[in-house]
Design a protein around this motif. Structure first.
Motif, PDB file in Angstrom:
ATOM      1  N   UNK A 102      -4.900 -25.250  -3.440  1.00  0.00           N
ATOM      2  CA  UNK A 102      -6.208 -25.821  -3.783  1.00  0.00           C
ATOM      3  C   UNK A 102      -6.821 -25.156  -4.998  1.00  0.00           C
ATOM      4  N   UNK A 103      -6.398 -23.905  -5.276  1.00  0.00           N
ATOM      5  CA  UNK A 103      -6.998 -23.154  -6.385  1.00  0.00           C
ATOM      6  C   UNK A 103      -6.053 -22.995  -7.573  1.00  0.00           C
ATOM      7  N   UNK A 104      -4.956 -23.756  -7.581  1.00  0.00           N
ATOM      8  CA  UNK A 104      -3.948 -23.571  -8.624  1.00  0.00           C
ATOM      9  C   UNK A 104      -3.444 -24.911  -9.134  1.00  0.00           C
ATOM     10  N   UNK A 105      -3.146 -24.947 -10.413  1.00  0.00           N
ATOM     11  CA  UNK A 105      -2.441 -26.096 -10.981  1.00  0.00           C
ATOM     12  C   UNK A 105      -0.933 -25.943 -10.826  1.00  0.00           C
ATOM     13  N   UNK A 106      -0.470 -24.700 -10.868  1.00  0.00           N
ATOM     14  CA  UNK A 106       0.959 -24.384 -10.703  1.00  0.00           C
ATOM     15  C   UNK A 106       1.086 -23.270  -9.672  1.00  0.00           C
ATOM     16  N   UNK A 107       1.960 -23.477  -8.679  1.00  0.00           N
ATOM     17  CA  UNK A 107       2.185 -22.470  -7.633  1.00  0.00           C
ATOM     18  C   UNK A 107       3.603 -21.917  -7.790  1.00  0.00           C
ATOM     19  N   UNK A 108       3.695 -20.596  -7.912  1.00  0.00           N
ATOM     20  CA  UNK A 108       4.970 -19.907  -8.089  1.00  0.00           C
ATOM     21  C   UNK A 108       5.174 -18.953  -6.921  1.00  0.00           C
ATOM     22  N   UNK A 109       6.369 -18.970  -6.351  1.00  0.00           N
ATOM     23  CA  UNK A 109       6.728 -18.042  -5.279  1.00  0.00           C
ATOM     24  C   UNK A 109       7.724 -17.024  -5.809  1.00  0.00           C
ATOM     25  N   UNK A 110       7.378 -15.735  -5.699  1.00  0.00           N
ATOM     26  CA  UNK A 110       8.316 -14.648  -5.975  1.00  0.00           C
ATOM     27  C   UNK A 110       8.994 -14.326  -4.655  1.00  0.00           C
ATOM     28  N   UNK A 111      10.257 -14.715  -4.521  1.00  0.00           N
ATOM     29  CA  UNK A 111      10.934 -14.704  -3.225  1.00  0.00           C
ATOM     30  C   UNK A 111      12.086 -13.712  -3.198  1.00  0.00           C
ATOM     31  N   UNK A 112      11.884 -12.588  -2.503  1.00  0.00           N
ATOM     32  CA  UNK A 112      13.009 -11.692  -2.231  1.00  0.00           C
ATOM     33  C   UNK A 112      13.531 -12.005  -0.828  1.00  0.00           C
ATOM     34  N   UNK A 113      14.016 -13.237  -0.688  1.00  0.00           N
ATOM     35  CA  UNK A 113      14.409 -13.754   0.625  1.00  0.00           C
ATOM     36  C   UNK A 113      15.850 -14.241   0.673  1.00  0.00           C
TER      37      UNK A 113
END
Length: 464
Positions: A172-183
Motif C-alpha cells: 500500500x505504501x510502495x510503487x515497487x516491492x522488492x524482497x531480499x530473500x536468503x531463502x
C-alpha cells in the motif's frame, strides 16, 4: 507528456568472504551507481546475505566487522543476513556486527526469542524514493534453521505468516516491492506463486545463478550465484511510477578489469587477519599432535567427551586439515586446522538404534573415506574415516560395545559428535531416531581452543 525512467538494481549474494573478488565487485558497483544515476534514472544496491564467512582470517579475527566495513565502501542501500551472519556469531556478537554499518539491515522474520521483537540493528522493512519519486518498499527474509536459531536466542518466524502480516502495508505504501530473500530458489518460487504483490525477488542461500532471471507469476526472480563470482543487475522500466518492463542479467566478475593494486589489497586482507590471529596465543604443546599417528584425532575425541560428559564420541578424519607441531599454538593455527562452521552435539539412542547407526557407519565407511564434501559447514576436502572413542563394532559377532560393555537393545546411550553429521544423508539414524542436543555456545574451533588452553597451558610470560 508521459514520464519514463529506469531503475537499476545491483545485487550481490553469498560472497562468503571471498575477498579475492571484492576489489572488482566494489569498482563495478560504484561505476554502475556513478554512470546510471542520471536525471530521473536511479540505482539501488543490495546484498542478500552470507557476505561473511569465518573461514577467512580477517572475518575470523574481527568477527565480521571488517566485512561490514567493506560493504560500507560500496554504498549499499540495504542488506539482509544469511545463516553465516546469523549462526556463526553469538547473539551478542551479531547484535554489534552492524554498529558501524552505513546501510539498513532488513530481516523481517528474525526476532529476539525473549522479547519477540526485532533487535535494534534489524529494521525489517525499508522504504525509500528514487530520483523520479517512485516509492520503493524493501523486505528482507532469512532461512529458518529451527534446530539452531532458538539455541542462540533467536526466533525466526514462518515465511508465509510474516509476509501475510507485513506485505499488505508495504504494498500500500510502495510503487515497487522488492524482497531480499536468503531463502533459496525453491522457496522463492513458492513465494512468487503465492504473493503476487512482490515485484522482484533477489535470491540467495542455494547459490543459484539466474543469468537472465526467471519470471514466476509475474514476479521477477534474480540471483547471482556464489562467492562474488557474479554481480546481479536488474533493469526496471517505469512509467508514471509503474513498472512497464523488468529484466535481469549478471556480470561475470572475472571478466571485469583487474588493477595492479588489487592483488596487494587482497593479500592485505589475509595478512591483516592472520596477524591478529597469530597474536592471540592459545596453548603450548610439549609434542606435536599429528594425523598420521592419530594423536590429533584422539585429542579431539577427548575434547568432545570432556565437553559433553559422554562416555563415547565419534569424529571424522577429514575434519583436520593440518597437524599441530610442538610449541605455541595460536588462533591462526586453529583456523587452518579446523576452518569449519560446526558445533559439538550429543545424540541419545536406544541400544537397537545405536546398533543400526554402527551398521550404517560400517556400510558407508568405504565410500565416505574418499567422499568429496561441500557445504553443511564443512570447509575441508573429503569426509574421511569415522573414528570412535568408547564405542566399537565387532562385525563378526555383530556386537556393539559401549564403554567396553556390550550394549543391550533397551539400553539408553549417549554419544558425542558434531551437528553436521545430523545434516548428512549417510547416517540417517542420527536425525530420524536420535534425541540430538546441539551445543551452540561455541563452534568446534573455539571448543578445541578452550580444551588446548586447559590441557597445554601457556607460560605466563608467553602471552605478554
Amino acid at each position: 507528456m508521459t514520464t519514463e525512467s529506469i531503475l537499476t538494481i545491483m545485487h550481490t549474494n553469498d560472497i562468503h568472504s571471498h575477498l579475492e573478488n571484492w576489489p572488482r565487485i566494489r569498482r563495478s558497483l560504484l561505476d554502475q551507481q556513478r554512470n546510471l544515476k542520471t536525471g530521473v534514472n536511479d540505482v539501488l544496491t543490495f546484498d542478500i546475505g552470507d557476505a561473511l564467512d569465518r573461514v577467512h582470517p580477517l572475518t575470523e579475527a574481527t568477527l565480521g566487522t571488517a566485512n561490514v566495513a567493506l560493504l560500507n565502501q560500496a554504498n549499499y542501500d540495504a542488506v539482509t543476513i544469511g545463516n553465516n551472519e546469523g549462526l556463526s556469531l553469538h547473539a551478542e556478537q551479531l547484535n554489534h556486527l552492524y554498529d558501524e554499518a552505513n546501510f539498513p539491515v532488513l530481516v523481517a522474520n528474525f526476532l529476539d526469542a525473549k522479547t519477540h521483537q526485532r533487535a535494534d540493528w534489524n529494521q525489517g522493512v525499508h522504504y525509500q524514493q528514487t530520483a523520479d519519486g517512485t516509492r520503493i518498499g524493501v523486505i528482507g527474509l532469512t532461512a529458518q534453521f529451527d534446530d539452531s536459531y532458538p539455541l542462540l536466542g533467536w526466533d525466526v518466524t514462518d515465511i508465509g505468516t510474516t509476509l501475510d502480516k507485513i506485505l499488505p502495508t508495504v504494498r500500500a505504501n510502495s510503487d515497487v516491492v522488492i524482497l531480499l530473500s536468503h531463502l533459496g530458489i525453491n522457496v522463492d518460487r513458492r513465494i512468487a506463486q503465492r504473493f503476487s504483490d512482490i515485484d522482484i525477488i533477489l535470491g540467495a542461500h542455494t547459490h543459484h545463478l539466474l543469468e537472465h532471471g526467471e519470471m514466476v507469476n509475474g514476479t521477477l526472480l534474480a540471483a547471482a550465484g556464489k562467492w562474488g563470482c557474479w554481480i546481479g543487475k536488474v533493469s526496471v522500466r517505469l512509467q508514471e511510477h509503474k513498472i512497464i518492463a523488468k529484466t535481469a542479467r549478471v556480470i561475470q566478475t572475472d571478466e571485469l578489469p583487474q588493477l595492479p593494486a588489487d592483488e596487494l589489497e587482497i593479500a592485505g586482507y589475509e595478512q591483516a587477519g592472520r596477524q591478529q590471529l597469530r597474536a592471540d596465543k592459545v596453548a603450548d604443546l610439549p609434542q606435536a599432535l599429528l594425523r598420521s599417528d592419530h594423536s590429533l584425532m584422539q585429542d579431539a575425541l577427548k575434547m568432545v567427551q570432556e565437553k559433553t560428559g559422554a562416555p563415547a564420541a565419534m569424529l571424522s578424519s577429514g575434519l583436520f586439515l593440518r597437524d599441530l607441531p610442538a610449541g605455541i599454538v595460536n588462533r591462526d593455527d586453529l583456523l587452518e586446522l579446523l576452518p569449519h562452521q560446526m558445533h559439538v552435539m550429543t545424540t541419545s539412542l536406544s541400544g537397537t538404534e545405536l546398533k543400526r547407526l554402527m551398521q550404517e557407519v560400517h556400510k558407508n565407511s568405504g565410500f565416505l573415506r574418499g567422499f568429496s564434501l561441500v557445504g553443511v559447514g564443512f570447509r575441508g576436502k573429503i569426509f574421511g574415516e569415522l573414528v570412535f572413542a568408547g564405542l566399537a563394532y565387532d562385525e563378526r559377532l555383530d556386537q556393539v560395545y559401549y564403554a567396553d560393555e556390550p550394549i543391550v537393545p533397551t539400553g539408553e546411550y549417549v554419544i558425542a559428535s558434531l551437528d553436521y553429521y545430523k545434516f548428512l544423508p549417510f547416517l540417517p539414524t542420527i536425525e530420524i531416531a536420535g534425541i540430538n542436543e546441539i551445543m551452540m555456545n561455541n563452534n568446534l574451533r573455539e571448543d578445541y581452543a578452550l580444551y588446548l588452553a586447559k590441557h597445554y597451558r601457556l607460560a605466563v610470560n608467553v602471552k605478554e
